[in-house]
Design a protein around this motif. Structure first.
Motif, PDB file in Angstrom:
ATOM      1  N   ARG A  78      -8.153   2.277  -2.232  1.00  0.00           N
ATOM      2  CA  ARG A  78      -9.126   2.712  -1.223  1.00  0.00           C
ATOM      3  C   ARG A  78      -8.734   4.062  -0.637  1.00  0.00           C
ATOM      4  O   ARG A  78      -9.569   4.939  -0.429  1.00  0.00           O
ATOM      5  N   SER A  79      -7.434   4.235  -0.408  1.00  0.00           N
ATOM      6  CA  SER A  79      -6.993   5.471   0.230  1.00  0.00           C
ATOM      7  C   SER A  79      -7.152   6.687  -0.691  1.00  0.00           C
ATOM      8  O   SER A  79      -7.110   7.821  -0.249  1.00  0.00           O
ATOM      9  N   GLU A 100      -4.878  -2.706  -3.973  1.00  0.00           N
ATOM     10  CA  GLU A 100      -6.266  -2.350  -3.643  1.00  0.00           C
ATOM     11  C   GLU A 100      -6.329  -1.381  -2.472  1.00  0.00           C
ATOM     12  O   GLU A 100      -7.157  -0.483  -2.432  1.00  0.00           O
ATOM     13  N   GLY A 101      -5.396  -1.585  -1.524  1.00  0.00           N
ATOM     14  CA  GLY A 101      -5.356  -0.699  -0.366  1.00  0.00           C
ATOM     15  C   GLY A 101      -5.076   0.738  -0.775  1.00  0.00           C
ATOM     16  O   GLY A 101      -5.720   1.679  -0.299  1.00  0.00           O
ATOM     17  N   ASP A 136       0.845  -1.191   0.000  1.00  0.00           N
ATOM     18  CA  ASP A 136       0.000   0.000   0.000  1.00  0.00           C
ATOM     19  C   ASP A 136       0.886   1.247   0.000  1.00  0.00           C
ATOM     20  O   ASP A 136       1.989   1.231   0.557  1.00  0.00           O
ATOM     21  N   ASP A 177     -13.718   5.760  -6.209  1.00  0.00           N
ATOM     22  CA  ASP A 177     -13.806   4.379  -6.679  1.00  0.00           C
ATOM     23  C   ASP A 177     -13.840   4.349  -8.197  1.00  0.00           C
ATOM     24  O   ASP A 177     -14.712   4.955  -8.818  1.00  0.00           O
TER      25      ASP A 177
END
Ligand SMILES: Nc1ncnc2c1ncn2[C@@H]1O[C@H](COP(=O)(O)OP(=O)(O)O)[C@@H](O)[C@H]1O
Ligand SMILES: [Mg+2]
Lengths: 900, 291
Positions: A712-713, A708-709, A628, A717
């Motif tokens: 999200r941050s 993916e992390g 991440d 989306d």
């Protein structure tokens, strides 16, 4: 004299086989080279040259370059230029039949070359279009449309929305085409048009962009965009005339690179090897050197066997008063005649065999004659013959005639033996040291080094040195190896016991025979291992060039879509992937999208779940877990586009503007160029830590990847609109392309890309390389067969009395045959195992030094190894057939007859 | 010389229990037509079980050929060979081979040991070929009797001629054969070794009732036998019971003279003494000079 010529026939056969081997290797090398060039430059059609825009210097500047601004438009009028094809393409929507029941298809409009002679697709029926309002359709496309030659089709440029402002263009179908390299299949198939209709399609685009009527009217062919132009020159130009023409073209074009097809292919293949040596050329070169080496050994070895017989004859000549000089001269003359005769025969045979293979349409193999493939085998084989035969004469005249009349085994001097031992150890030692030196040199060499060929040029002679050492010391290690195997064989019964005992009895001869076999098997194992190591390395390279087999972008993905896609034939895995559209400035700071001159690089940034690595995307990130807060950047990025991308290293910070990527491309692209209002699109500016890796997603090498992390941050989306696919290597490409096309249409996808098609080209080249290997293999087996059969025959003659005794005291003829078969199998197996070990090593050394800079794993080629062992067993059994027949035909009593 | 002379001799008698092997009207020609060599001309002879028979005669008279035909090493042109109650002229190659392996022992003039094997491996070779385990006791008794016990691990090249021939004898006997054929077993030996080998064969017959048929040039060797046949030009010309050295020398000399005369005359040979049909167990003695 006649008699002496008869005894030289085995040597003649060896010379013929040796020259056949060299000639066939060179001929098949020609095939490999031509196939590689053809496959990697399929866009050329029959064109010999191209002019390509220098991507980086031309792109991202104010206006897209046109045929006029690049100077491409002037190429057809250059003196000496014959046919010219522009790479202009227009996506179009084509339909057939009445307006009520029309079938509509998406396809790719391509421009016919000026003389219709250098198209990359084949005309299978009818004729090429000759004027506006005519077209040649891809036959698959024609079938989907339900049209044939003489029918009418209508088309417009490909656009979304029901803009009724476009008047469809009508055209007669004049011909049907086939696309053997699948160049346009992913785009729906080709629609070949004359330049007038291509201009018309471009004008439709202008209309869609609401350009003014006068601009549209002014638009001509010169205003079209094409990044490449392919052309051929007039027939019968001399090389210097050709150069003049090319120089003239160079002076006409701007920001473009003019090169020949062969240079283009060479550059491309070198790029695959990280800019090092062209792997195909290197392989062919190494093959040729190996072939010559093998040929020399085969000839020398046969003469070594012949010496035993010839020594007597030559010694008798000496006893009746011939001088050493006379003997030498006669042997020399004999060698020249023998060498010429049989090497010409062998070379002719190689041509005949390749011609037959080509006539039999063995895929990809064709007869491409060359001077080298005729002269090299004949001259080389003759020289080696003369050297080998004078060596034999030397052996016979170096001792007194009386000594020469004694059997050879008794006369080997201790001095010769010691010298041989010293030299073989020396060769082995020096060879091995050089091998390892070359390997470490290759591993530590940077990919763009100019000395990329040095390790290979050290490694080849080093391997040859090791091998000569091995051959020279066969007498030391072959008996040792065979006695071990012999113990095993003895367990099988009387025939095995006798075979093992016979082998123990004559270590010298067995060693010589094993030497001949060892050559063949080592060669095969070398080539097989080299190929598999190189293939593993090239595969790794390909993975980083084409990380995703295929992708359907901008699709509407429902709950069962992925399962339906996975169920398609030829697709082994599928996964939906989210992506962002990204702008980054070349300075590495966050780009200011309102500033037109900041030239931010537009690219995609994919959100890759860990589960996708190694399944739908190649495992080339160097890790199975994306961290991440890190952005993964292709290491090629800056090298490919130095002007527009930041130069990034591990640990650097990269700032960028991120926008969610959606199915509608038009609202997505956040760039100042199209004048799109970016304020409407959700976006965020982030700074992430850089981690470089060797990967390339889709067609471009600029795509970034995040976990993916990290996604999200970012807080926005992107949705999952792309489907990445893993394709079965052996799937039927054209059917798969068809299915993918349908799927993309069903899913309302905006784009379909498939790098698996490029990989298919490699598979084709590798396939041909494999065939070349098989051909070499069969020759090596013949060599082995002849060698073993010769030795066995000699032994059978010598052992007549022993065989007769055994037959008298109760050995059945079946047992006698079995014992000879065992003997043959033992020799072959011993040589086979040793050859595998040696060849495996040489192959690895070859691959490592060939692919400098790349990490080449040791990749054992088990199927080939097992094949070699089985083949050598079969060859051994075959080789024992004739000698066994000879042995059993002699009635025991004749052999027992005592002189009384 | 187009064909063998007609059989003028009466057929051999019945095979009796005491007969080990019998040749019935055996003809062996090499080649055909003018160049044909008549190696055996209608030979009828029976060999008694447990007896030591010597075959003598000038070189090329057909001694070896008879032995080869009897042992199944070579085929006959016509006639029959009865071995152990079977007519082996009807056997195929495999049957003949197995018969030799299991029921026949061979001793050769030049020993014919296999150089790559030790003495012991040579001795047990017929059993190895049959895939059988050697009878250790019998092997060691043979080796002890022949005086080669301490030579069993040696290869033939490390043995003297006499020792090699003893190894060959042991090899011939290892399978307890019905018949042992010895083709000039002493031909390559010095006189001391010769005497040893011949005494061993004699002892073998006396002690184990082994049937032995031996071809020899040497009248002294023939004297060890129970019976001696004399061959000339493919025929048996004399059949002597309890031969002595002097008697055999005499007979052989006679054959030499007549052969020389014939050669000079260039006429087909007529036997000095008419060969008689021989019926076991008691060979008929037709020799006028009988002791
Ligand atoms: N394989 C053969 N081919 C032709 N002639 C042969 C062959 N073997 C033996 N002979 C001839 O047959 C005759 C008998 O030979 P052989 O039985 O060996 O004689 P001996 O053993 O009594 O000296 C001789 O004339 C010999 O030359
Ligand atoms: Mg003889």
């Amino acid at each position: 004299m006649k008699r002496s010529r008869r005894t030289l026939i085995p040597a003649g056969i060896a010379i013929a086989i040796a020259s056949l081997f060299i000639s066939a290797t060179l001929l098949l090398g020609n095939v490999l080279d031509s196939q590689a060039v053809k496959n990697f430059t399929s866009q050329y059609g029959n064109a010999e040259y191209s002019a390509k825009l220098d991507n980086d210097s031309a792109s991202y500047t104010s206006d897209s370059p046109t045929l006029a601004t690049t100077g491409f438009a002037k190429i057809p009028s250059v003196d000496g230029v014959s046919d010219v094809r522009y790479s202009t393409v227009e996506s179009l929507s084509i339909s057939a039949g009445s307006s009520t029941s029309s079938t509509n298809q998406y396809a790719m409009g391509i421009e016919l070359s000026t003389k219709a002679g250098i198209m990359p697709i084949d005309l299978t029926d009818g004729s090429w279009p000759s004027k506006a309002g005519e077209t040649a359709l891809d036959s698959d496309l024609a079938q989907k449309l339900g049209v044939s030659i003489g029918d009418t089709v209508t088309f417009t440029t490909d656009y979304t929305g029901d803009d009724a402002t476009l008047t469809p263009i009508t055209a007669h179908v004049t011909g049907l085409t086939d696309d053997p390299h699948e160049l346009y299949s992913l785009s729906g198939g080709s629609v070949t048009l004359t330049s007038d209709d291509m201009v018309e399609l471009a004008r439709q685009n202008l209309r869609l962009e609401s350009s003014s009527a006068s601009d549209i009217a002014k638009f001509t062919h010169d205003d079209m965009n094409a990044d490449t132009v392919y052309f051929s020159l007039d027939q019968g130009l001399s090389d210097s005339q050709k150069n003049t023409v090319i120089d003239q073209i160079r002076s006409q074009v701007k920001d473009a690179k003019v090169m020949s097809r062969a240079d283009d292919a060479n550059e491309y293949m070198r790029s695959l090897n990280g800019g090092g040596v062209n792997p195909v050329t290197a392989v062919i070169l190494v093959f040729a050197v190996l072939a010559m080496f093998v040929a020399a050994l085969v000839i020398a070895n046969t003469f070594r066997v012949l010496v035993t017989q010839r020594r007597r004859t030559l010694a008798l000549l000496r006893t009746i008063g011939a001088s050493k000089g006379q003997v030498h001269r006669s042997v020399l003359a004999e060698g020249v005649v023998l060498g010429l005769e049989y090497s010409i025969a062998g070379t002719a045979l190689a041509y005949i065999i390749v011609a037959i293979l080509s006539a039999a349409k063995v895929q990809g193999i064709e007869l491409i004659p060359s001077v080298a493939s005729i002269l090299v085998p004949i001259v080389f084989a003759t020289v080696i013959t003369v050297l080998a035969s004078s060596g034999a004469a030397q052996l016979a005249t170096s001792v007194t005639p009386m000594e020469a009349l004694r059997p050879i085994d008794a006369t080997e001097k201790a001095g010769i033996k010691a010298a041989r031992a010293v030299f073989s150890v020396l060769f082995l030692g020096i060879g091995l040291v050089l091998c390892f030196r070359a390997m470490s040199m290759a591993a530590n060499m940077s990919t763009d080094s100019q000395n990329y060929a040095v390790p290979l040029f050290i490694a080849v002679p080093a391997c040859i040195l090791v091998f000569i050492g091995l051959i020279m010391s066969t007498q030391a290690w072959v008996p040792w190896l065979l006695s071990g195997l012999g113990h095993l064989v003895s367990l099988t019964g009387a025939s095995g016991i006798i075979a093992a005992a016979n082998i123990r009895k004559n270590p010298r001869r067995i060693a010589a025979t094993s030497g001949a076999l060892l050559i063949g098997i080592t060669l095969v194992a070398t080539v097989a291992t080299g190929a598999s190591c190189a293939m593993a390395a090239v595969n790794h390279e390909l993975d980083s060039h084409y990380s995703v087999d295929a992708s359907i972008d901008g699709a509407t993905i429902g709950s069962d879509t992925i399962d339906r896609v996975k169920a398609t034939d030829g697709i082994t895995d599928a996964m939906s992937i989210g992506s962002y559209s990204v702008a980054m400035s070349s300075q590495g700071t966050a780009p200011d999208l309102s500033d037109v001159n900041s030239t931010p690089a537009q690219t995609s940034m994919y959100v890759i779940p860990d589960s996708a690595i190694g399944t739908v995307v190649a495992d080339t990130f160097g890790t199975h877990h994306l961290e991440d807060g890190v952005v993964y950047v292709p290491s090629q990025l800056h090298a490919d586009a130095p002007n527009t991308t930041p130069n990034l290293a591990n640990g650097d910070k990269l700032s960028m503007v991120v926008t969610p990527s959606k199915d509608d491309m038009n609202t997505l692209v956040c760039g100042p160029y199209d004048g799109i209002d970016t304020s409407q699109t959700p976006q965020t500016t982030v700074t992430l830590t850089v981690q470089t890796g060797t990967f390339a997603i889709g067609d471009d090498t600029h795509s970034l990847a995040i976990s993916e992390g990290t996604a999200r941050s970012l807080g926005i989306d992107p949705g999952r609109h792309d489907i990445w696919l893993k394709v079965d290597k052996n799937a039927d490409t054209s059917k798969l392309i068809d299915d993918l096309g349908k799927m993309a249409t069903d899913l309302n996808a905006t784009n379909l890309s498939g790098s698996f098609i490029y990989r298919k080209m490699f598979d084709m080249v590798i396939d041909i390389a494999m065939k070349v290997m098989l051909a070499l293999l069969s020759v090596a087996v013949i060599i082995a067969l002849v060698g073993v059969a010769n030795t066995l025959s000699l032994s059978v003659i010598e052992r007549q009395r022993e065989s007769a005794t055994l037959r008298a005291i109760g050995m059945t003829s079946g047992q006698l045959r079995a014992s000879l078969a065992w003997e043959s199998v033992l020799i072959s197996l011993g040589a086979g195992l040793a050859g595998l070990v040696a060849g495996g090593f040489f192959g690895w050394v070859g691959a490592v030094t060939l692919l400098t800079g790349a990490t080449v794993p040791f990749a054992p080629n088990w199927p080939v190894y097992i094949g070699i062992v089985l083949l050598s067993l079969v060859a051994a059994l075959l080789a024992s057939v004739l000698p066994a027949r000879r042995a059993t035909k002699v009635p025991p009593v004749t052999a027992l007859a005592d002189a009384d | 010389m187009t064909a063998a002379p007609n059989a003028t001799m009466p057929m051999a008698g019945m095979v009796t229990a005491g007969t080990a092997i019998q040749a019935i009207d055996v003809v062996k020609d090499y080649g055909t037509g003018d160049s044909a060599v008549h190696a055996l001309r209608h030979v009828n002879v029976a060999f008694e079980r447990g007896k030591f028979t010597a075959i003598m005669g000038p070189s090329g008279s057909g001694k070896s050929t008879l032995m080869h035909v009897l042992s199944g090493l070579d085929s006959v042109t016509s006639g029959h060979v009865m071995f152990n109650g079977y007519d082996i002229t009807t056997f195929n190659d495999k049957q003949l081979t197995l018969m030799r392996r299991d029921y026949v022992g061979f001793i050769f003039q030049s020993f014919n040991l296999l150089p790559m094997f030790t003495a012991e491996q040579n001795i047990v070779m017929p059993l190895t070929l049959a895939g059988k385990k050697p009878d250790k006791q019998w092997l060691h008794r043979l080796a002890a009797d022949l005086g080669i016990e301490d030579r069993l691990d040696h290869r033939p090249s490390e043995l003297s001629g006499g020792q090699q021939q003893r190894v060959a004898i042991a090899r011939a006997l290892i399978t307890h054969p019905h018949v042992v054929f010895a083709d000039e077993p002493t031909g390559a030996l010095d006189s001391v070794s010769s005497t040893e080998v011949l005494s061993m064969l004699r002892r073998l017959v006396d002690e184990t009732s082994q049937t032995v048929i031996m071809v020899t040039h040497d009248a002294a060797a023939a004297a060890y036998a129970d019976r001696a046949l004399v061959f000339s030009d493919g025929r048996i010309v004399a059949d002597v019971n309890h031969p002595t050295e002097e008697r055999m020398s005499e007979l052989v000399m006679e054959q030499r003279h007549s052969a020389a005369k014939l050669a000079a005359a260039g006429a087909p040979a007529a036997p000095v003494a008419p060969a008689a049909p021989v019926t076991a167990p008691t060979p008929v003695q037709n020799d006028p000079a009988r002791r």
